[in-house]
Design a protein around this motif. Structure first.
Motif, PDB file in Angstrom:
ATOM      1  N   ILE A  97     -36.738 -69.988 -20.296  1.00  0.00           N
ATOM      2  CA  ILE A  97     -38.218 -69.080 -19.965  1.00  0.00           C
ATOM      3  C   ILE A  97     -38.218 -68.098 -21.035  1.00  0.00           C
ATOM      4  CG2 ILE A  97     -39.231 -68.002 -18.144  1.00  0.00           C
ATOM      5  CD1 ILE A  97     -38.741 -70.822 -17.469  1.00  0.00           C
ATOM      6  N   ASP A  98     -39.614 -68.110 -21.340  1.00  0.00           N
ATOM      7  CA  ASP A  98     -39.970 -67.021 -22.229  1.00  0.00           C
ATOM      8  C   ASP A  98     -40.081 -65.802 -21.522  1.00  0.00           C
ATOM      9  OD1 ASP A  98     -41.046 -65.366 -24.153  1.00  0.00           O
ATOM     10  OD2 ASP A  98     -42.851 -66.221 -24.363  1.00  0.00           O
ATOM     11  N   LYS A  99     -39.362 -64.775 -21.978  1.00  0.00           N
ATOM     12  CA  LYS A  99     -39.196 -63.454 -21.112  1.00  0.00           C
ATOM     13  C   LYS A  99     -39.861 -62.366 -22.075  1.00  0.00           C
ATOM     14  CE  LYS A  99     -34.917 -64.366 -20.507  1.00  0.00           C
ATOM     15  NZ  LYS A  99     -34.840 -65.799 -20.696  1.00  0.00           N
ATOM     16  N   ALA A 100     -40.314 -62.357 -23.124  1.00  0.00           N
ATOM     17  CA  ALA A 100     -41.101 -61.397 -23.877  1.00  0.00           C
ATOM     18  C   ALA A 100     -42.466 -61.129 -23.141  1.00  0.00           C
ATOM     19  CB  ALA A 100     -41.488 -62.179 -25.151  1.00  0.00           C
ATOM     20  N   ASN A 101     -42.623 -59.706 -23.563  1.00  0.00           N
ATOM     21  CA  ASN A 101     -43.826 -59.093 -22.905  1.00  0.00           C
ATOM     22  C   ASN A 101     -44.118 -59.705 -21.399  1.00  0.00           C
ATOM     23  OD1 ASN A 101     -46.296 -57.460 -22.738  1.00  0.00           O
ATOM     24  ND2 ASN A 101     -47.445 -59.047 -23.677  1.00  0.00           N
ATOM     25  N   PRO A 102     -43.373 -59.445 -20.459  1.00  0.00           N
ATOM     26  CA  PRO A 102     -43.321 -59.866 -19.177  1.00  0.00           C
ATOM     27  C   PRO A 102     -44.656 -59.675 -18.367  1.00  0.00           C
ATOM     28  CG  PRO A 102     -41.305 -58.525 -19.572  1.00  0.00           C
ATOM     29  CD  PRO A 102     -42.194 -58.190 -20.750  1.00  0.00           C
ATOM     30  N   ASN A 103     -45.072 -60.696 -17.769  1.00  0.00           N
ATOM     31  CA  ASN A 103     -46.504 -60.539 -16.916  1.00  0.00           C
ATOM     32  C   ASN A 103     -46.173 -60.713 -15.528  1.00  0.00           C
ATOM     33  OD1 ASN A 103     -45.786 -63.194 -17.068  1.00  0.00           O
ATOM     34  ND2 ASN A 103     -47.799 -63.776 -18.187  1.00  0.00           N
ATOM     35  N   CYS A 104     -44.979 -60.933 -15.063  1.00  0.00           N
ATOM     36  CA  CYS A 104     -44.416 -61.071 -13.698  1.00  0.00           C
ATOM     37  C   CYS A 104     -42.993 -60.332 -13.490  1.00  0.00           C
ATOM     38  CB  CYS A 104     -44.508 -62.463 -13.082  1.00  0.00           C
ATOM     39  SG  CYS A 104     -43.112 -63.554 -13.756  1.00  0.00           S
ATOM     40  N   VAL A 105     -42.623 -60.300 -12.270  1.00  0.00           N
ATOM     41  CA  VAL A 105     -41.151 -59.805 -11.812  1.00  0.00           C
ATOM     42  C   VAL A 105     -40.569 -60.947 -11.071  1.00  0.00           C
ATOM     43  CG1 VAL A 105     -39.809 -58.136 -10.568  1.00  0.00           C
ATOM     44  CG2 VAL A 105     -41.597 -57.232 -12.225  1.00  0.00           C
ATOM     45  N   VAL A 106     -39.418 -61.302 -11.376  1.00  0.00           N
ATOM     46  CA  VAL A 106     -38.613 -62.266 -10.630  1.00  0.00           C
ATOM     47  C   VAL A 106     -37.470 -61.542 -10.093  1.00  0.00           C
ATOM     48  CG1 VAL A 106     -37.244 -64.270 -10.421  1.00  0.00           C
ATOM     49  CG2 VAL A 106     -39.298 -64.277 -11.802  1.00  0.00           C
ATOM     50  N   ILE A 107     -37.258 -61.373  -8.763  1.00  0.00           N
ATOM     51  CA  ILE A 107     -36.241 -60.607  -8.129  1.00  0.00           C
ATOM     52  C   ILE A 107     -35.237 -61.475  -7.287  1.00  0.00           C
ATOM     53  CG2 ILE A 107     -37.796 -60.031  -6.046  1.00  0.00           C
ATOM     54  CD1 ILE A 107     -36.185 -57.500  -5.906  1.00  0.00           C
ATOM     55  N   MET A 157     -37.215 -56.604  -1.975  1.00  0.00           N
ATOM     56  CA  MET A 157     -38.336 -57.230  -2.337  1.00  0.00           C
ATOM     57  C   MET A 157     -39.441 -56.494  -1.467  1.00  0.00           C
ATOM     58  SD  MET A 157     -39.824 -60.765  -0.677  1.00  0.00           S
ATOM     59  CE  MET A 157     -40.153 -60.014   0.758  1.00  0.00           C
ATOM     60  N   LYS A 158     -38.984 -55.902  -0.209  1.00  0.00           N
ATOM     61  CA  LYS A 158     -40.015 -55.100   0.573  1.00  0.00           C
ATOM     62  C   LYS A 158     -40.574 -53.928  -0.055  1.00  0.00           C
ATOM     63  CE  LYS A 158     -41.226 -57.968   4.019  1.00  0.00           C
ATOM     64  NZ  LYS A 158     -42.418 -58.297   4.318  1.00  0.00           N
ATOM     65  N   ALA A 159     -39.150 -53.198  -0.530  1.00  0.00           N
ATOM     66  CA  ALA A 159     -39.446 -52.155  -1.239  1.00  0.00           C
ATOM     67  C   ALA A 159     -40.744 -51.993  -2.387  1.00  0.00           C
ATOM     68  CB  ALA A 159     -38.332 -51.417  -1.938  1.00  0.00           C
TER      69      ALA A 159
END
Length: 252
Positions: A97-107, A157-159
């Protein structure tokens, strides 16, 4: 267990929890289809399966439905580049997965990586977006390990949801999409499936909302107060996985 009599059963779908059971081969020997549905996000599927194999489980990677691979499919389909707040051992699942210049967050369940600094970094990524995208690998409140109960990903996630005024997209249990993915991989309808799990909300409630029946085992993270849950009522309670397997096999 009379509520199962006379009902057609074609497969079993299992929620995986942290215990070893000697009767684990009975389902496969019966010819029923089987899927291990787990919210495990502290290890890759390969390491997770290796651990279970070491406990004596007859299981392969192809039989496991887990949040990280499901998230990767979503990321690729939507051209999303994640900022990862996950356990170090899970990072290899996102290798392609391309992780450069992120446009989302995965937790995910990041355990010791849930520091203030790491949470604040994820917050800054989200708050800097016009339309923030937060993908959570589950929303469990807590889980049980040998040294006791521990906070799960849902609390963190809720935080982030609260701080960024965003609603997370959940790809693990109890999300309907997660269970539907497991059913699709086996090629069976939900009406012919039974979920066995120890989590009243994520396992039992999630499966029932998908149209499946569900058994709750009185082991793992089960607590007596679960039997008075205001919204979720299992189709039956069983004392352990061996008893659950007996209930299912008696209907064949």
């Amino acid at each position: 267990m009379d509520q199962f009599k006379g009902k057609e059963l074609d497969l079993g779908v299992f929620g995986v929890w942290r215990e070893s059971v000697p009767d684990r081969l009975w389902i496969k020997a019966s010819g029923l289809k089987l899927r291990f549905c787990t919210n495990e996000t502290q290890a890759t599927r390969e390491k997770f399966v290796k651990k279970l194999q070491g406990m004596g489980f007859d299981i392969s990677v192809t039989e496991v439905t887990a949040p990280a691979p499901a998230a990767c499919r979503i990321l690729k389909e939507r051209s999303l580049r994640p900022h990862l707040l996950v356990h170090n051992a899970l990072v290899p699942e996102f290798a392609e997965i391309d992780k450069a210049n992120p446009n989302c967050v995965v937790i995910g369940d990041a355990a010791e990586n849930f520091t203030y600094a790491n949470l604040n970094e994820a917050f800054r990524v989200l708050i800097g977006m016009e339309k923030p995208v937060l993908i959570s690998l589950g929303r469990g409140r807590y889980y049980k390990e040998t040294d006791g109960l521990k906070l799960d990903v849902g609390a963190y996630m809720k935080a982030l949801e609260y701080a960024c005024d965003v609603q997370a997209e959940v790809v693990g249990k109890p999300a309907k999409m997660f269970f539907e993915s497991a059913l699709a991989e086996m090629g069976v309808p939900p009406q012919q499936a039974i979920m066995i799990g120890d989590d009243i909300v994520n396992d039992v409630g999630g499966a029932q909302r998908c149209g499946m029946r569900a058994l709750q085992v009185r082991t793992g993270k089960y607590r007596p107060c679960d039997e008075n849950h205001p919204h979720v009522k299992p189709d039956a309670y069983v004392n352990n996985l061996a008893e659950a397997v007996d209930v299912i096999l008696q209907q064949l």
